[in-house]
Design a protein around this motif. Structure first.
Motif, PDB file in Angstrom:
ATOM      1  N   UNK A  43     -51.506 -29.621  40.144  1.00  0.00           N
ATOM      2  CA  UNK A  43     -52.860 -29.160  39.832  1.00  0.00           C
ATOM      3  C   UNK A  43     -52.854 -27.703  39.364  1.00  0.00           C
ATOM      4  N   UNK A  44     -52.085 -26.865  40.031  1.00  0.00           N
ATOM      5  CA  UNK A  44     -52.023 -25.463  39.626  1.00  0.00           C
ATOM      6  C   UNK A  44     -51.484 -25.313  38.210  1.00  0.00           C
ATOM      7  N   UNK A  45     -50.409 -26.012  37.949  1.00  0.00           N
ATOM      8  CA  UNK A  45     -49.793 -25.897  36.616  1.00  0.00           C
ATOM      9  C   UNK A  45     -50.710 -26.482  35.542  1.00  0.00           C
ATOM     10  N   UNK A  46     -51.299 -27.654  35.822  1.00  0.00           N
ATOM     11  CA  UNK A  46     -52.146 -28.311  34.834  1.00  0.00           C
ATOM     12  C   UNK A  46     -53.373 -27.455  34.513  1.00  0.00           C
ATOM     13  N   UNK A  47     -54.015 -26.899  35.521  1.00  0.00           N
ATOM     14  CA  UNK A  47     -55.200 -26.068  35.275  1.00  0.00           C
ATOM     15  C   UNK A  47     -54.884 -24.864  34.415  1.00  0.00           C
ATOM     16  N   UNK A  48     -53.783 -24.148  34.751  1.00  0.00           N
ATOM     17  CA  UNK A  48     -53.409 -22.967  33.969  1.00  0.00           C
ATOM     18  C   UNK A  48     -53.042 -23.339  32.532  1.00  0.00           C
ATOM     19  N   UNK A  49     -52.281 -24.430  32.393  1.00  0.00           N
ATOM     20  CA  UNK A  49     -51.885 -24.831  31.048  1.00  0.00           C
ATOM     21  C   UNK A  49     -53.089 -25.196  30.184  1.00  0.00           C
ATOM     22  N   UNK A  50     -54.064 -25.936  30.749  1.00  0.00           N
ATOM     23  CA  UNK A  50     -55.205 -26.384  29.963  1.00  0.00           C
ATOM     24  C   UNK A  50     -56.101 -25.210  29.565  1.00  0.00           C
ATOM     25  N   UNK A  52     -55.220 -22.035  29.282  1.00  0.00           N
ATOM     26  CA  UNK A  52     -54.500 -21.189  28.329  1.00  0.00           C
ATOM     27  C   UNK A  52     -54.419 -21.841  26.957  1.00  0.00           C
ATOM     28  N   UNK A  53     -54.180 -23.138  26.942  1.00  0.00           N
ATOM     29  CA  UNK A  53     -54.139 -23.842  25.655  1.00  0.00           C
ATOM     30  C   UNK A  53     -55.502 -23.823  24.965  1.00  0.00           C
ATOM     31  N   UNK A  54     -56.582 -24.003  25.751  1.00  0.00           N
ATOM     32  CA  UNK A  54     -57.929 -23.958  25.170  1.00  0.00           C
ATOM     33  C   UNK A  54     -58.214 -22.569  24.585  1.00  0.00           C
ATOM     34  N   UNK A  55     -57.863 -21.518  25.318  1.00  0.00           N
ATOM     35  CA  UNK A  55     -58.105 -20.155  24.845  1.00  0.00           C
ATOM     36  C   UNK A  55     -57.340 -19.891  23.552  1.00  0.00           C
ATOM     37  N   UNK A  56     -56.112 -20.400  23.443  1.00  0.00           N
ATOM     38  CA  UNK A  56     -55.331 -20.189  22.234  1.00  0.00           C
ATOM     39  C   UNK A  56     -55.923 -20.930  21.035  1.00  0.00           C
ATOM     40  N   UNK A  57     -56.485 -22.108  21.271  1.00  0.00           N
ATOM     41  CA  UNK A  57     -57.043 -22.899  20.173  1.00  0.00           C
ATOM     42  C   UNK A  57     -58.420 -22.394  19.715  1.00  0.00           C
ATOM     43  N   UNK A  58     -59.158 -21.726  20.610  1.00  0.00           N
ATOM     44  CA  UNK A  58     -60.509 -21.299  20.263  1.00  0.00           C
ATOM     45  C   UNK A  58     -60.573 -19.861  19.751  1.00  0.00           C
ATOM     46  N   UNK A  59     -59.627 -19.042  20.143  1.00  0.00           N
ATOM     47  CA  UNK A  59     -59.701 -17.612  19.839  1.00  0.00           C
ATOM     48  C   UNK A  59     -59.831 -17.350  18.329  1.00  0.00           C
ATOM     49  N   UNK A  68     -67.442 -27.953  19.680  1.00  0.00           N
ATOM     50  CA  UNK A  68     -66.873 -27.445  20.922  1.00  0.00           C
ATOM     51  C   UNK A  68     -66.927 -28.498  22.021  1.00  0.00           C
ATOM     52  N   UNK A  69     -68.016 -29.242  22.064  1.00  0.00           N
ATOM     53  CA  UNK A  69     -68.121 -30.308  23.067  1.00  0.00           C
ATOM     54  C   UNK A  69     -67.088 -31.395  22.826  1.00  0.00           C
ATOM     55  N   UNK A  70     -66.863 -31.720  21.544  1.00  0.00           N
ATOM     56  CA  UNK A  70     -65.859 -32.750  21.242  1.00  0.00           C
ATOM     57  C   UNK A  70     -64.461 -32.307  21.690  1.00  0.00           C
ATOM     58  N   UNK A  71     -64.166 -31.025  21.442  1.00  0.00           N
ATOM     59  CA  UNK A  71     -62.846 -30.530  21.856  1.00  0.00           C
ATOM     60  C   UNK A  71     -62.663 -30.630  23.373  1.00  0.00           C
ATOM     61  N   UNK A  72     -63.664 -30.242  24.124  1.00  0.00           N
ATOM     62  CA  UNK A  72     -63.564 -30.299  25.589  1.00  0.00           C
ATOM     63  C   UNK A  72     -63.485 -31.742  26.089  1.00  0.00           C
ATOM     64  N   UNK A  73     -64.204 -32.648  25.441  1.00  0.00           N
ATOM     65  CA  UNK A  73     -64.133 -34.057  25.844  1.00  0.00           C
ATOM     66  C   UNK A  73     -62.760 -34.654  25.555  1.00  0.00           C
ATOM     67  N   UNK A  74     -62.160 -34.240  24.425  1.00  0.00           N
ATOM     68  CA  UNK A  74     -60.821 -34.738  24.109  1.00  0.00           C
ATOM     69  C   UNK A  74     -59.803 -34.310  25.181  1.00  0.00           C
ATOM     70  N   UNK A 147     -67.527 -17.095  27.865  1.00  0.00           N
ATOM     71  CA  UNK A 147     -66.693 -17.223  29.079  1.00  0.00           C
ATOM     72  C   UNK A 147     -66.644 -18.703  29.430  1.00  0.00           C
ATOM     73  N   UNK A 148     -65.422 -19.278  29.392  1.00  0.00           N
ATOM     74  CA  UNK A 148     -65.240 -20.718  29.609  1.00  0.00           C
ATOM     75  C   UNK A 148     -64.668 -20.919  31.012  1.00  0.00           C
ATOM     76  N   UNK A 149     -65.361 -21.709  31.820  1.00  0.00           N
ATOM     77  CA  UNK A 149     -64.886 -22.036  33.160  1.00  0.00           C
ATOM     78  C   UNK A 149     -64.506 -23.500  33.281  1.00  0.00           C
TER      79      UNK A 149
END
Length: 476
Positions: A43-50, A52-59, A68-74, A147-149
């Motif tokens: 869980x720790x690894x998966x949360x951090x990876x997701x 960080x990956x989201x931040x890299x794709x959106x920046x 944005x909703x479609x990306x989060x649902x995917x 700010x994405x939580x």
């Protein structure tokens, strides 16, 4: 204090049960702990990876709300065994800009500041992560940052893991029950086997008609123990029979010379006699007493050689010189009867062992030969030593020993009858000779002599004394 007897069946069943339960508990606890640690790390690894990956794709990119909703649902679709709940805030806004995903079991923060301050402890299968992302969302007004939580809830994953753990623990419990049941059966089987062996041992002790103490289905260890018990009991019976024979034979054989001595003394005292007549009686009595002394010596030596540690007093000595010295009386007796007596020796005759036992054995062989040889006969003693052994041979030209008697002739009170057996032969000499030879690791046998009678041969290996002392003497 004497300890109370205990049951091998109950103790074996108890130990098998307790050890099986302990092993099952340890294994189950280890599986649960490993599964919990793996889920925690996952869980720790998966949360951090997701996040960080989201931040890299959106920046630095531009998206509409729908995109944005479609990306989060995917992202949520890629991990069906986890629940992803998203909440987004724009700078300066009091409340959340958007919320996506299923309603979480843990309440999400309402404001930008609450999102940054929220530090959700890793309770159960829930984790909280957030990141500030510079991006553009067109609109009136447009948004330049969010700010994405992410609230990650692995309830489905934990439920599936719990079911798997339940199956594993259930399987362990079944195996433990089977092991306990099998161990109990084994304990009962062992106890039943021992009880049957005990019953057979009692029957063997009472009747002596049982072929084997161990039951047919007994394990090899019990069979070995039972065979050892049977062998020891048979040996005790043989020793008991020998002792009875020895006692009866001694009582029978000693009675005659003692009665003869008392009879001669009584007759001599019936009237006054001349000094020569008294001297003749005393000489006869002395000869009888010498023979009786030889019997006592044989009996004492034979008994000592049957006990462990009989060669504790071993020493090195020259067998040839000692033999010639000790056979002077036999040589005089042979000359008195007109018998040719000769001692020949060659080679290294130094031996290590019980001096008195070996010399008495050779003297007994010579005495046996003299008793079976007529006047004018021949008795020869040959002593030979080489690197391998020391050999003592006593030859005579008497009647010899028949083939069928060459084994039992060495048993106490089982000697063959001589053609002219003089009084005073009590059947212990050859038995002692065999006991002495075997106690020194050697052998004794009888064969035809080159001069026509019997040849008794004692063979003493060079290392025989040491081996005999280590292994214990044979029970003659």
């Amino acid at each position: 204090m004497t300890r109370a007897p205990w049951s091998i069946e109950r103790r074996l069943a108890r130990w098998i049960t307790l050890s099986t339960i302990a092993m099952a508990s340890l294994f189950s606890g280890a599986v649960v702990w490993i599964a919990a640690v793996e889920l925690h790390d996952e869980l720790n690894i998966l949360g951090r990876e997701e996040i960080e990956e989201l931040e890299a794709n959106l920046r630095g990119r531009s998206f509409t709300r729908a995109e944005l909703q479609d990306i989060l649902n995917l992202i949520a679709v890629d991990h069906l065994d986890h629940r992803f709940s998203w909440r987004l805030w724009q700078p300066g806004a009091g409340r959340a800009w958007a919320t996506f995903g299923p309603t979480p079991r843990t309440p999400l923060p309402e404001t930008w500041d609450e999102a940054g301050a929220m530090a959700l402890a890793p309770i159960g299968a829930t984790r909280w992560h957030h990141v500030d992302v510079p991006l553009t969302i067109p609109g009136d007004p447009s948004i330049s940052a969010l700010r994405v939580g992410l609230l990650l809830d692995a309830l489905p994953r934990r439920e599936s893991a719990t079911r798997a753990l339940g199956l594993v623990i259930g399987l362990v419990a079944v195996i433990a029950l089977i092991a306990i049941f099998g161990g109990t059966l084994l304990a009962r089987q062992v106890a039943r086997t021992l009880r049957e062996a005990t019953a057979r041992a009692r029957e063997l002790d009472a009747q002596g008609t049982v072929d084997t103490v161990a039951p047919n289905h007994a394990p090899s260890e019990v069979v070995a123990l039972a065979n050892a018990f049977r062998g020891n009991l048979d040996e005790l019976r043989r020793q008991y029979s020998r002792n009875l024979l020895l006692t009866a034979g001694m009582a029978h054989e000693l009675r005659s010379p003692l009665q003869n001595m008392m009879g001669e003394a009584s007759v001599a005292l019936l009237r006054d006699r001349s000094p020569d007549e008294y001297r003749a009686v005393l000489e006869s009595q002395l000869e009888e007493m010498r023979d009786l002394g030889r019997v006592v010596d044989n009996l004492i030596t034979l008994t000592a050689l049957r006990e462990h540690g009989a060669l504790a007093r071993k020493e090195r000595f020259q067998l040839g010189a000692e033999t010639e010295l000790r056979l002077q009386k036999e040589a005089a007796h042979a000359a008195k009867r007109g018998i040719s007596f000769e001692v020949q020796r060659d080679g290294d005759l130094e031996v290590e062992g019980d001096r008195e036992a070996l010399l008495l054995a050779i003297r007994n062989l010579v005495d046996n030969a003299l008793r079976h040889v007529d006047a004018g006969g021949h008795v020869e003693v040959h002593l030979h030593g080489d690197d391998q052994a020391v050999v003592a041979m006593v030859d005579d030209d008497g009647p010899g020993v028949p083939q069928e008697l060459r084994t039992i002739v060495f048993e106490a009170f089982r000697q063959a009858e001589a053609k002219a057996r003089r009084r005073g032969s009590y059947g212990l000499g050859l038995a002692l000779a065999r006991a002495a030879a075997e106690a020194h690791g050697g052998t004794i046998h009888v064969e035809p002599a080159p001069i026509g009678g019997a040849r008794f041969v004692i063979t003493l290996p060079r290392q025989g004394a040491a081996n005999a002392a280590a292994e214990g003497p044979s029970r003659a």
